[in-house]
Design a protein around this motif. Structure first.
Motif, PDB file in Angstrom:
ATOM      1  N   ILE A  42      49.483 -64.801  38.164  1.00 51.44           N
ATOM      2  CA  ILE A  42      50.294 -64.375  37.274  1.00 51.44           C
ATOM      3  C   ILE A  42      51.000 -62.991  37.319  1.00 51.44           C
ATOM      4  O   ILE A  42      52.381 -63.289  37.245  1.00 51.44           O
ATOM      5  CB  ILE A  42      49.478 -64.258  35.734  1.00 51.44           C
ATOM      6  CG1 ILE A  42      48.863 -65.610  35.549  1.00 51.44           C
ATOM      7  CG2 ILE A  42      50.230 -63.723  34.629  1.00 51.44           C
ATOM      8  CD1 ILE A  42      47.974 -65.602  34.411  1.00 51.44           C
ATOM      9  N   ALA A  43      50.525 -61.929  37.919  1.00 50.97           N
ATOM     10  CA  ALA A  43      51.257 -60.949  38.296  1.00 50.97           C
ATOM     11  C   ALA A  43      52.207 -61.141  39.298  1.00 50.97           C
ATOM     12  O   ALA A  43      53.483 -60.498  39.305  1.00 50.97           O
ATOM     13  CB  ALA A  43      50.219 -59.763  38.856  1.00 50.97           C
ATOM     14  N   TYR A 101      41.102 -72.778  33.889  1.00 47.68           N
ATOM     15  CA  TYR A 101      41.728 -71.913  34.870  1.00 47.68           C
ATOM     16  C   TYR A 101      42.757 -72.810  35.516  1.00 47.68           C
ATOM     17  O   TYR A 101      43.913 -71.960  35.733  1.00 47.68           O
ATOM     18  CB  TYR A 101      40.635 -72.321  36.045  1.00 47.68           C
ATOM     19  CG  TYR A 101      40.757 -71.240  37.131  1.00 47.68           C
ATOM     20  CD1 TYR A 101      41.235 -69.805  37.195  1.00 47.68           C
ATOM     21  CD2 TYR A 101      40.716 -71.733  38.754  1.00 47.68           C
ATOM     22  CE1 TYR A 101      41.582 -69.273  38.443  1.00 47.68           C
ATOM     23  CE2 TYR A 101      41.041 -71.234  39.721  1.00 47.68           C
ATOM     24  CZ  TYR A 101      41.490 -69.641  39.458  1.00 47.68           C
ATOM     25  OH  TYR A 101      41.870 -68.961  40.718  1.00 47.68           O
ATOM     26  N   VAL A 102      43.220 -73.947  35.626  1.00 42.43           N
ATOM     27  CA  VAL A 102      44.310 -74.868  36.102  1.00 42.43           C
ATOM     28  C   VAL A 102      45.306 -74.336  34.973  1.00 42.43           C
ATOM     29  O   VAL A 102      46.347 -73.929  35.287  1.00 42.43           O
ATOM     30  CB  VAL A 102      43.931 -76.155  36.205  1.00 42.43           C
ATOM     31  CG1 VAL A 102      45.460 -76.948  36.198  1.00 42.43           C
ATOM     32  CG2 VAL A 102      43.168 -76.458  37.581  1.00 42.43           C
ATOM     33  N   LEU A 103      44.940 -74.600  33.639  1.00 47.26           N
ATOM     34  CA  LEU A 103      46.028 -74.458  32.646  1.00 47.26           C
ATOM     35  C   LEU A 103      46.421 -72.947  32.626  1.00 47.26           C
ATOM     36  O   LEU A 103      47.631 -72.718  32.525  1.00 47.26           O
ATOM     37  CB  LEU A 103      45.459 -74.874  31.389  1.00 47.26           C
ATOM     38  CG  LEU A 103      45.302 -76.198  31.188  1.00 47.26           C
ATOM     39  CD1 LEU A 103      44.672 -76.696  29.867  1.00 47.26           C
ATOM     40  CD2 LEU A 103      46.741 -77.096  31.143  1.00 47.26           C
ATOM     41  N   ALA A 104      45.576 -72.264  32.299  1.00 52.63           N
ATOM     42  CA  ALA A 104      45.957 -70.698  32.468  1.00 52.63           C
ATOM     43  C   ALA A 104      46.625 -70.186  33.677  1.00 52.63           C
ATOM     44  O   ALA A 104      47.713 -69.507  33.706  1.00 52.63           O
ATOM     45  CB  ALA A 104      44.660 -69.792  32.308  1.00 52.63           C
ATOM     46  N   SER A 105      46.401 -70.590  34.774  1.00 56.93           N
ATOM     47  CA  SER A 105      47.090 -70.218  36.210  1.00 56.93           C
ATOM     48  C   SER A 105      48.410 -70.766  36.160  1.00 56.93           C
ATOM     49  O   SER A 105      49.366 -69.796  36.220  1.00 56.93           O
ATOM     50  CB  SER A 105      46.251 -70.842  37.576  1.00 56.93           C
ATOM     51  OG  SER A 105      44.948 -70.218  37.511  1.00 56.93           O
ATOM     52  N   GLY A 108      50.368 -69.765  32.571  1.00 57.58           N
ATOM     53  CA  GLY A 108      50.354 -68.304  32.866  1.00 57.58           C
ATOM     54  C   GLY A 108      51.728 -67.861  33.674  1.00 57.58           C
ATOM     55  O   GLY A 108      52.385 -67.038  33.561  1.00 57.58           O
ATOM     56  N   ALA A 109      51.356 -68.312  35.140  1.00 55.37           N
ATOM     57  CA  ALA A 109      52.489 -67.849  36.045  1.00 55.37           C
ATOM     58  C   ALA A 109      53.941 -68.500  35.708  1.00 55.37           C
ATOM     59  O   ALA A 109      54.615 -67.557  35.889  1.00 55.37           O
ATOM     60  CB  ALA A 109      51.915 -68.743  37.497  1.00 55.37           C
ATOM     61  N   ILE A 110      54.084 -69.454  35.220  1.00 57.32           N
ATOM     62  CA  ILE A 110      55.364 -69.923  34.797  1.00 57.32           C
ATOM     63  C   ILE A 110      55.750 -68.923  33.548  1.00 57.32           C
ATOM     64  O   ILE A 110      57.008 -68.714  33.959  1.00 57.32           O
ATOM     65  CB  ILE A 110      55.461 -71.509  34.100  1.00 57.32           C
ATOM     66  CG1 ILE A 110      55.213 -72.233  35.454  1.00 57.32           C
ATOM     67  CG2 ILE A 110      56.727 -71.662  33.441  1.00 57.32           C
ATOM     68  CD1 ILE A 110      54.936 -73.926  35.282  1.00 57.32           C
ATOM     69  N   LEU A 111      55.042 -68.829  32.498  1.00 55.86           N
ATOM     70  CA  LEU A 111      55.602 -67.820  31.476  1.00 55.86           C
ATOM     71  C   LEU A 111      55.881 -66.408  32.203  1.00 55.86           C
ATOM     72  O   LEU A 111      56.815 -65.964  31.750  1.00 55.86           O
ATOM     73  CB  LEU A 111      54.369 -67.681  30.446  1.00 55.86           C
ATOM     74  CG  LEU A 111      54.286 -68.860  29.733  1.00 55.86           C
ATOM     75  CD1 LEU A 111      53.293 -68.893  28.816  1.00 55.86           C
ATOM     76  CD2 LEU A 111      55.583 -69.561  28.885  1.00 55.86           C
ATOM     77  N   ALA A 112      54.941 -65.714  32.928  1.00 52.84           N
ATOM     78  CA  ALA A 112      55.230 -64.679  33.640  1.00 52.84           C
ATOM     79  C   ALA A 112      56.544 -64.760  34.382  1.00 52.84           C
ATOM     80  O   ALA A 112      57.475 -63.638  34.407  1.00 52.84           O
ATOM     81  CB  ALA A 112      53.967 -64.212  34.374  1.00 52.84           C
ATOM     82  N   CYS A 113      56.665 -65.486  35.023  1.00 51.55           N
ATOM     83  CA  CYS A 113      58.067 -65.747  35.968  1.00 51.55           C
ATOM     84  C   CYS A 113      59.263 -65.579  35.057  1.00 51.55           C
ATOM     85  O   CYS A 113      60.283 -64.820  35.306  1.00 51.55           O
ATOM     86  CB  CYS A 113      58.231 -66.781  36.858  1.00 51.55           C
ATOM     87  SG  CYS A 113      59.486 -66.954  38.118  1.00 51.55           S
ATOM     88  N   GLY A 114      59.382 -66.475  33.822  1.00 49.28           N
ATOM     89  CA  GLY A 114      60.112 -66.377  33.055  1.00 49.28           C
ATOM     90  C   GLY A 114      60.275 -65.188  32.138  1.00 49.28           C
ATOM     91  O   GLY A 114      61.398 -64.730  32.089  1.00 49.28           O
TER      92      GLY A 114
END
Length: 125
Positions: A42-43, A101-105, A108-114
């Motif tokens: 996510i970071a 884990y799959v959903l959060a990863s 979370g990663a897509i939202l963090a990038c956006g």
């Protein structure tokens, strides 16, 4: 060949940072759930969004994109570890944790990038 050097140096820095962050989180949180990989992905995605937003805004340097985006962030994020950790949870019969884990990863990663891209767009030109 000129593009290889910044990617290699950045990759070493990113991999080292991933290792240190993972070790620190493992020591604090224990091995029960792979929080370190989730947090790093996510970071790293947030950092990628910020980088791409900044490069798009400034016209960007190909060397910076290669060094930071491909090298550092490519070495820092850990989707190969993510895949293995999913299967570890799955094979332990921890289906709920594996799904979380799959959903959060991914989400979370897509939202963090956006979020990173949006944050850069809000900066004055």
């Amino acid at each position: 060949m000129n593009s290889l050097f910044p990617v290699m140096i950045g990759g070493a820095i990113g991999a080292g940072a991933r290792h240190l962050a993972g070790q620190a989180m493992l020591a604090r949180l224990g091995p029960g759930f792979p929080w370190w990989t989730l947090s790093i992905n996510i970071a790293g995605s947030l950092a990628m969004g910020l980088l791409i937003g900044l490069l798009a805004r400034s016209g960007g340097s190909e060397t910076v994109r290669l060094f930071v985006g491909v090298g550092i962030l490519g070495g820092f994020t850990t989707f190969s570890s993510f895949s293995l950790e999913f299967w570890t949870l799955f094979e332990r019969g921890q289906m709920g944790q594996a799904a979380f884990y799959v959903l959060a990863s991914v989400i979370g990663a897509i939202l963090a990038c956006g979020l990173g891209m949006l944050a850069v767009r809000q900066l004055p030109a």
